[in-house]
Design an enzyme around this catalytic site. Structure first.
Site, mmCIF file in Angstrom:
data_model
loop_
_atom_site.group_PDB
_atom_site.id
_atom_site.type_symbol
_atom_site.label_atom_id
_atom_site.label_comp_id
_atom_site.label_asym_id
_atom_site.label_seq_id
_atom_site.Cartn_x
_atom_site.Cartn_y
_atom_site.Cartn_z
ATOM 1 N N PRO A 1 0.827 -1.205 0.000
ATOM 2 C CA PRO A 1 0.000 0.000 0.000
ATOM 3 C C PRO A 1 0.864 1.258 0.000
ATOM 4 C CG PRO A 1 -0.828 -1.581 1.614
ATOM 5 C CD PRO A 1 0.482 -2.114 1.138
ATOM 6 N N GLY B 1 3.073 3.315 -4.785
ATOM 7 C CA GLY B 1 3.055 4.134 -6.005
ATOM 8 C C GLY B 1 2.384 3.454 -7.184
ATOM 9 N N SER C 1 -2.677 -7.052 -4.048
ATOM 10 C CA SER C 1 -2.560 -8.494 -4.357
ATOM 11 C C SER C 1 -1.333 -9.103 -3.678
ATOM 12 C CB SER C 1 -2.526 -8.718 -5.871
ATOM 13 O OG SER C 1 -1.602 -7.878 -6.527
#
Length: 241
Positions: A81, A84, A152
């Site tokens: 998280p 970028g 993911s």
């Protein structure tokens, strides 16, 4: 992708015929000095060329030689998280849009806004990734390429995406946890460290780095514009020739 309307095509054809016919009339008049002959030559040339062009196009519509279909691809941005992913993916999307290929942008925030109760456990995340894979499959069946950005964090879910979709290009946006915390304009890391957010990747849940990413972007060494250019060139070289 823009589609030319019939009215635009007809207008272009008519204006071009005016230019071409006018040129023929001027040339004949200059050489022979007869306006009636020049006009007659212009009319005859226009009729013949319209008929011949129509027949020529009909023949080539039946010929498959030389046609090349652009196979749909999926750019899959993964990373911690605030690494970028979204910023770079958006820049790549803007670049690829200029190629006029069917293209859709899919971001985790947009999907979670639509389906807010997805959950963040490993099982829920994996199930959610399969939903996204199915969405991309559907788009690809309609020859639409995709640019998707999702944390993911698990290898099994990324493997599932690779199995489900065509021409999957994994882009690993690499950034260490401290760098991501510094970029945390949302305050999500602070909330996760305070226990307000559970199963937060990088805090109380793991991120399994990709072992076989096609592209690795180290955000410590590469700024977003440079990264977007690297990815854009990769796609152009391998998929949009």
């Amino acid at each position: 992708m823009y589609k030319e309307t019939n009215l635009r095509s007809i207008t272009k054809g008519v204006t071009w015929r005016f230019v071409a016919t006018g040129t023929t009339i001027i040339i004949v008049y200059v050489f022979f000095g007869r306006l009636d002959l020049a006009i007659a030559a212009g009319v005859i040339e226009t009729v013949l060329k319209v008929v011949l062009y129509w027949g020529h196009e009909k023949v080539w519509q039946r010929v498959r030689w030389g046609r090349k279909q652009i196979e749909p691809f999926n750019l899959w941005f993964t990373g911690l998280p605030l690494s970028g992913k979204t910023t770079i993916a958006d820049k790549v999307y803007e670049k690829l849009k200029k190629l006029d290929i069917p293209l859709e942008r899919i971001d985790s925030k947009d999907i979670r806004d639509l389906i807010p109760d997805i959950g963040y456990t490993r099982e829920e995340r994996n199930r959610h990734m399969r939903r996204i894979g199915h969405l991309i499959q559907t788009l690809q069946k309609n020859s639409i390429s995709t640019i998707a950005s999702f944390v993911s964090p698990y290898r099994e879910s990324r493997k599932a995406i690779r199995t489900m979709v065509k021409n999957n290009i994994v882009v690993y946006v690499k950034a260490d946890i401290e760098t991501c915390k510094k970029r945390d304009y949302k305050g999500v890391y602070e909330r996760a460290l305070a226990g307000e957010l559970k199963n937060f990747t990088g805090v109380d849940d793991i991120y399994e780095e990709p072992k076989h990413a096609e592209i690795v972007i180290d955000t410590e060494k590469t700024d977003p514009d440079e990264a977007a250019e690297i990815i854009y060139k990769y796609v152009k070289r391998n998929y949009v020739k």
